[in-house]
Design a protein around this motif. Structure first.
Motif, PDB file in Angstrom:
ATOM      1  N   HIS A 142       0.838  -1.204   0.000  1.00  0.00           N
ATOM      2  CA  HIS A 142       0.000   0.000   0.000  1.00  0.00           C
ATOM      3  C   HIS A 142       0.874   1.256   0.000  1.00  0.00           C
ATOM      4  N   CYS A 143       1.999   1.206   0.714  1.00  0.00           N
ATOM      5  CA  CYS A 143       2.924   2.344   0.743  1.00  0.00           C
ATOM      6  C   CYS A 143       3.423   2.664  -0.665  1.00  0.00           C
ATOM      7  N   LEU A 144       3.820   1.639  -1.403  1.00  0.00           N
ATOM      8  CA  LEU A 144       4.326   1.861  -2.767  1.00  0.00           C
ATOM      9  C   LEU A 144       3.243   2.441  -3.663  1.00  0.00           C
ATOM     10  N   ALA A 145       2.029   1.933  -3.516  1.00  0.00           N
ATOM     11  CA  ALA A 145       0.924   2.470  -4.317  1.00  0.00           C
ATOM     12  C   ALA A 145       0.693   3.939  -3.976  1.00  0.00           C
ATOM     13  N   GLU A 146       0.786   4.274  -2.701  1.00  0.00           N
ATOM     14  CA  GLU A 146       0.550   5.656  -2.269  1.00  0.00           C
ATOM     15  C   GLU A 146       1.678   6.578  -2.723  1.00  0.00           C
ATOM     16  N   VAL A 147       2.916   6.091  -2.684  1.00  0.00           N
ATOM     17  CA  VAL A 147       4.039   6.895  -3.186  1.00  0.00           C
ATOM     18  C   VAL A 147       3.786   7.248  -4.647  1.00  0.00           C
ATOM     19  N   SER A 148       3.327   6.271  -5.423  1.00  0.00           N
ATOM     20  CA  SER A 148       3.057   6.513  -6.835  1.00  0.00           C
ATOM     21  C   SER A 148       1.924   7.511  -7.031  1.00  0.00           C
ATOM     22  N   LYS A 149       0.864   7.380  -6.243  1.00  0.00           N
ATOM     23  CA  LYS A 149      -0.285   8.275  -6.390  1.00  0.00           C
ATOM     24  C   LYS A 149       0.074   9.715  -6.058  1.00  0.00           C
ATOM     25  N   GLN A 150       0.898   9.894  -5.038  1.00  0.00           N
ATOM     26  CA  GLN A 150       1.263  11.253  -4.629  1.00  0.00           C
ATOM     27  C   GLN A 150       2.435  11.823  -5.410  1.00  0.00           C
ATOM     28  N   ASN A 151       3.163  10.943  -6.099  1.00  0.00           N
ATOM     29  CA  ASN A 151       4.350  11.363  -6.855  1.00  0.00           C
ATOM     30  C   ASN A 151       4.316  10.626  -8.197  1.00  0.00           C
ATOM     31  N   THR A 152       3.508  11.110  -9.113  1.00  0.00           N
ATOM     32  CA  THR A 152       3.227  10.358 -10.345  1.00  0.00           C
ATOM     33  C   THR A 152       4.473  10.045 -11.158  1.00  0.00           C
ATOM     34  N   GLU A 153       5.506  10.856 -11.007  1.00  0.00           N
ATOM     35  CA  GLU A 153       6.732  10.602 -11.769  1.00  0.00           C
ATOM     36  C   GLU A 153       7.425   9.320 -11.304  1.00  0.00           C
ATOM     37  N   SER A 154       7.020   8.815 -10.139  1.00  0.00           N
ATOM     38  CA  SER A 154       7.663   7.610  -9.593  1.00  0.00           C
ATOM     39  C   SER A 154       6.888   6.332  -9.919  1.00  0.00           C
ATOM     40  N   ARG A 155       5.845   6.440 -10.732  1.00  0.00           N
ATOM     41  CA  ARG A 155       4.981   5.281 -10.975  1.00  0.00           C
ATOM     42  C   ARG A 155       5.755   4.062 -11.454  1.00  0.00           C
ATOM     43  N   SER A 156       6.614   4.233 -12.453  1.00  0.00           N
ATOM     44  CA  SER A 156       7.316   3.072 -13.023  1.00  0.00           C
ATOM     45  C   SER A 156       8.198   2.395 -11.979  1.00  0.00           C
ATOM     46  N   ASP A 157       8.828   3.176 -11.105  1.00  0.00           N
ATOM     47  CA  ASP A 157       9.677   2.598 -10.055  1.00  0.00           C
ATOM     48  C   ASP A 157       8.825   1.842  -9.032  1.00  0.00           C
ATOM     49  N   CYS A 158       7.650   2.384  -8.716  1.00  0.00           N
ATOM     50  CA  CYS A 158       6.757   1.714  -7.757  1.00  0.00           C
ATOM     51  C   CYS A 158       6.212   0.421  -8.348  1.00  0.00           C
ATOM     52  N   VAL A 159       5.838   0.462  -9.617  1.00  0.00           N
ATOM     53  CA  VAL A 159       5.366  -0.750 -10.286  1.00  0.00           C
ATOM     54  C   VAL A 159       6.462  -1.805 -10.298  1.00  0.00           C
ATOM     55  N   ALA A 160       7.686  -1.383 -10.604  1.00  0.00           N
ATOM     56  CA  ALA A 160       8.819  -2.322 -10.638  1.00  0.00           C
ATOM     57  C   ALA A 160       9.052  -2.941  -9.260  1.00  0.00           C
ATOM     58  N   ALA A 161       8.905  -2.143  -8.191  1.00  0.00           N
ATOM     59  CA  ALA A 161       9.112  -2.652  -6.836  1.00  0.00           C
ATOM     60  C   ALA A 161       8.022  -3.648  -6.454  1.00  0.00           C
ATOM     61  N   LEU A 162       6.795  -3.346  -6.813  1.00  0.00           N
ATOM     62  CA  LEU A 162       5.681  -4.264  -6.528  1.00  0.00           C
ATOM     63  C   LEU A 162       5.867  -5.575  -7.293  1.00  0.00           C
ATOM     64  N   LYS A 163       6.253  -5.466  -8.553  1.00  0.00           N
ATOM     65  CA  LYS A 163       6.474  -6.662  -9.362  1.00  0.00           C
ATOM     66  C   LYS A 163       7.632  -7.483  -8.800  1.00  0.00           C
ATOM     67  N   ALA A 164       8.673  -6.799  -8.326  1.00  0.00           N
ATOM     68  CA  ALA A 164       9.812  -7.506  -7.740  1.00  0.00           C
ATOM     69  C   ALA A 164       9.371  -8.314  -6.522  1.00  0.00           C
ATOM     70  N   GLY A 165       8.492  -7.720  -5.706  1.00  0.00           N
ATOM     71  CA  GLY A 165       7.972  -8.453  -4.553  1.00  0.00           C
ATOM     72  C   GLY A 165       7.119  -9.632  -4.944  1.00  0.00           C
ATOM     73  N   LEU A 166       6.441  -9.505  -6.075  1.00  0.00           N
ATOM     74  CA  LEU A 166       5.561 -10.574  -6.554  1.00  0.00           C
ATOM     75  C   LEU A 166       6.340 -11.697  -7.230  1.00  0.00           C
ATOM     76  N   GLU A 167       7.562 -11.427  -7.638  1.00  0.00           N
ATOM     77  CA  GLU A 167       8.342 -12.441  -8.348  1.00  0.00           C
ATOM     78  C   GLU A 167       8.640 -13.667  -7.487  1.00  0.00           C
ATOM     79  N   SER A 168       8.572 -13.504  -6.187  1.00  0.00           N
ATOM     80  CA  SER A 168       8.736 -14.668  -5.304  1.00  0.00           C
ATOM     81  C   SER A 168       7.371 -15.250  -4.934  1.00  0.00           C
ATOM     82  N   TYR A 169       6.451 -15.216  -5.902  1.00  0.00           N
ATOM     83  CA  TYR A 169       5.069 -15.641  -5.638  1.00  0.00           C
ATOM     84  C   TYR A 169       4.971 -17.087  -5.167  1.00  0.00           C
ATOM     85  N   ALA A 170       5.897 -17.925  -5.608  1.00  0.00           N
ATOM     86  CA  ALA A 170       5.839 -19.331  -5.200  1.00  0.00           C
ATOM     87  C   ALA A 170       6.085 -19.486  -3.705  1.00  0.00           C
ATOM     88  N   GLN A 171       6.901 -18.591  -3.141  1.00  0.00           N
ATOM     89  CA  GLN A 171       7.211 -18.647  -1.701  1.00  0.00           C
ATOM     90  C   GLN A 171       6.287 -17.741  -0.878  1.00  0.00           C
TER      91      GLN A 171
END
Length: 283
Positions: A142-171
Motif C-alpha cells: 500500500h505504501c508503494l501504491a501511495e508513493v506513486s499516487k502522490q508522486n506520479t513521476e515515480s509510478r514506473s519505479d513503484c510498479v517495478a518494486a511491486l512486481k519484484a515483490g511478486l516475483e517470489s510468488y511461489a514462496q
C-alpha cells in the motif's frame, strides 16, 4: 497504578503530544504541524515517539491525550518529508503485525507517500526479504501504491518494486500476492499483465482479495467486462450465481435499449410522414 508517559520533550513536541484524539479524527487535511512550531529540528523527538509507541499505547488506556502522540508524530514526519524516519516507519509497520492497529495500516502509507520516492528502495527491500511478514508486506505494498499516487513521476519505479515483490510468488503467502496484484491494478499496470497472469495460473493468489485474472484485466482497462463466470471462493459467496444475475440484468438492459431505439425510430418515421402529408396539402 496510573501509567507514566514519557515527558522529557521540547515544548513544541510536548504541545503536539497534548493535542489528544479529537485532533486526529475527521481532520482532513491533517493539522499543519509547522504552525504548531514543529520543524525539522524536532525530527529526532518525533522518531523517538514512534520508537516508543508501546509507551504511548498502554493496554487499557483509551482516554489519555498522550495515546494520540504517535499519530501526530508520523503525520508531522510526513509533512516534514523526513527521509530519516523511513527505517523507523518500516519497523513500525513490522511491529503492527502484533499491535494490529488500523491507524498504522491506513496512515503510514499516506505518510510514505508524503515523504516521496526516496522511500522506494527501502520498501522494495522489505518485499524482497525472505523473512517478510504477511500484513507488514500488505502495508508496504500500500505504501508503494501511495508513493506513486502522490508522486506520479515515480509510478514506473513503484510498479517495478511491486512486481519484484511478486516475483517470489511461489514462496509468498497467497494473501501477499493478492494484495500486491491489487496494488498493481490500482496503478493501472497493464505492463505487468502477462506476469500477473502467470501468478494466477500457478494458483498462488487468494481470489477473495480482488478476484481472478479477468478482474485484474478489467481493473487495468484491458477488458471491458467479464467473459466467463467468476470463480467460486469462500463459504457463503456464490459469484457464479451473481454473474448469471448480472448477465441477465445486462441482457434486459440491452433489450430495453433496443426497444427504446425502435420506438424512437418509429416516432421519427411517423413525424417525417406527417410533415410530408402537410406539405402535400399545402400544394
Amino acid at each position: 497504578m496510573p501509567h507514566t508517559f514519557p515527558s522529557d520533550f521540547s515544548p513544541p513536541v510536548a504541545k503536539l503530544i497534548a493535542l489528544g484524539e479529537k485532533s486526529t479524527r475527521g481532520i482532513d487535511p491533517w493539522l499543519d504541524y509547522q504552525e504548531l512550531g514543529i520543524t525539522s529540528a524536532h525530527i529526532p523527538e518525533l522518531i523517538r515517539i514512534i520508537q516508543e509507541i508501546e509507551q504511548f499505547w498502554p493496554i487499557g488506556d483509551t482516554e489519555s491525550a498522550e495515546i494520540s502522540a504517535p499519530i501526530h508524530a508520523w503525520r508531522a514526519l510526513g509533512q516534514l518529508q523526513s527521509s530519516q524516519a523511513i527505517p523507523e516507519l518500516i519497523e513500525l509497520i513490522v511491529k503492527n503485525e502484533e499491535l494490529d492497529s488500523d491507524w498504522i495500516m491506513e496512515e503510514v502509507p499516506k505518510v510514505m507517500g508524503m515523504i516521496g520516492p526516496v522511500c522506494i528502495p527501502a520498501l522494495r527491500a522489505y518485499l524482497l526479504s525472505p523473512k517478510k511478514l504477511i500484513w507488514a508486506s500488505v502495508t508496504v505494498g500500500h505504501c508503494l501504491a501511495e508513493v506513486s499516487k502522490q508522486n506520479t513521476e515515480s509510478r514506473s519505479d513503484c510498479v517495478a518494486a511491486l512486481k519484484a515483490g511478486l516475483e517470489s510468488y511461489a514462496q509468498n503467502d497467497k494473501t501477499i500476492n493478492g494484495f500486491l496484484i491489487t496494488n498493481l491494478a490500482e496503478l493501472k499496470a497493464t505492463e505487468t499483465a502477462a506476469f500477473v497472469e502467470r501468478v494466477y495460473q500457478a494458483d498462488r493468489v487468494d481470489l477473495s482479495i480482488m478476484g481472478d485474472f479477468e478482474e485484474y484485466e478489467i481493473a487495468v482497462g484491458l477488458l471491458k467486462e467479464r467473459l466467463t463466470p467468476p470463480p467460486r471462493y469462500g463459504y457463503f459467496d456464490d459469484p457464479q450465481a451473481q454473474w448469471e444475475i448480472d448477465k441477465k440484468a445486462r441482457q434486459e438492459e440491452e433489450r430495453r435499449k433496443r426497444q427504446q431505439a425502435q420506438k424512437e425510430k418509429k416516432k421519427r418515421k411517423q413525424a417525417k410522414k406527417t410533415r410530408r402529408g402537410k406539405r402535400g396539402k399545402r400544394k
